[in-house]
Design a protein around this motif. Sequence first.
Motif, PDB file in Angstrom:
ATOM      1  N   LYS A   1       0.807  -1.215   0.000  1.00 14.01           N
ATOM      2  CA  LYS A   1       0.000   0.000   0.000  1.00 14.01           C
ATOM      3  C   LYS A   1       0.842   1.267   0.000  1.00 14.01           C
ATOM      4  CE  LYS A   1      -3.766  -2.293   2.496  1.00 14.01           C
ATOM      5  NZ  LYS A   1      -4.622  -2.257   3.708  1.00 14.01           N
TER       6      LYS A   1
ATOM      7  N   ALA B   1       2.262   3.146  -5.364  1.00 14.20           N
ATOM      8  CA  ALA B   1       1.156   3.079  -6.305  1.00 14.20           C
ATOM      9  C   ALA B   1       1.236   1.784  -7.109  1.00 14.20           C
ATOM     10  CB  ALA B   1       1.187   4.284  -7.247  1.00 14.20           C
ATOM     11  N   GLU B   2       0.081   1.232  -7.415  1.00 12.10           N
ATOM     12  CA  GLU B   2       0.032  -0.013  -8.190  1.00 12.10           C
ATOM     13  C   GLU B   2       0.380   0.273  -9.643  1.00 12.10           C
ATOM     14  OE1 GLU B   2      -3.269  -3.424  -9.338  1.00 12.10           O
ATOM     15  OE2 GLU B   2      -3.488  -2.258  -7.490  1.00 12.10           O
TER      16      GLU B   2
END
Length: 339
Positions: free
Chosen positions: A249, A252-253
Amino acid sequence: MIHLTKIIAAILVLLAIALGGYAWVLSRQPATPAPVATAPAASSSSTARVPTFAVVVATKPLPAGQAIPPDALRVEQLTINPAGAFRETTAVVGRVPVFDLGEGTPLLEGQLSSGLASRIEEGERAVAVKADEVMGVGNKVQPGDFVDVFVMLKSDSKDIDRSQARLLLSRKRVLAFGGASVDGLASKNIDGRANASSGAQQQQRGDAARTAVLAVPVEDINRLTLGESAGRLLLALRNPLDTTVPDPKLLAELPTAIQPPAPRRGEPPRPPLEGLDRAQAGLTTVDLVSGGVGGRRPTVESRANTTPTASTPRSPGTGGRSGLEVEMIRGDRSETVRY
């Protein structure tokens, strides 16, 4: 007349003596036993000496590629003992046949799946990467260890400051390293013959392993393959009791190479892609290197159509060098050169 009578009497005496001798010879020979009475006993004794063996057989058809349930097995006493047969059903429950098996078929080791495929957890895949002495912690990595995978992305000599090294995957299980693997099966020589001690001999000689096989979640295989092709991988050996992993988390993905279609009007938002769906969507090298920022930068054509700012004077006291800044575009990359 008297002489004839004497001759006949002598002949009869000799005949009597001969018959008596023949009778004495016959009396000296042993009696032959009757074979009829002993034949059934010999047959029954030979039948009682036939050995039987406990063998696990299938009680119903077993399709290939499906786990064997407990109710599909039983133990029978057979007069044959096939090589690789099982004596207890507990050793077979949960195994997967490599081809269809009929009812009543004795189960053999060669009919069931084995090797690394049986050591992979659900949702994981076995992936091989190139290995050497430096990448493999001086060839000290062994099957069953847990490692962190770092990637080194090195730019050219003019962009050394853009080179980066970071953690790519954390706490991944090593399935095989060189000739040794967790399945315990013998590795094979070039001619295909099994060599059970090749893995141990390799470790004793210190031979450099050429490949390392890792158990990787299917959604992370894109990151591993792109990292290996774009840079250099490095394995960091860790204690198996250390279960710490980075918090996903915090970053950023990364965007996928193929974006799913937007939901129609009135439809609820679609959940994020996971597992095989995310692996199918793919990943681009520029997003892996830039952390997802590079994929959202304008293209060279769009930047060419914008009004260029060839130079911008720098005010003193900003911490950088004073002078002009010129943006130079090299293919799909851009950099700022200060004069």
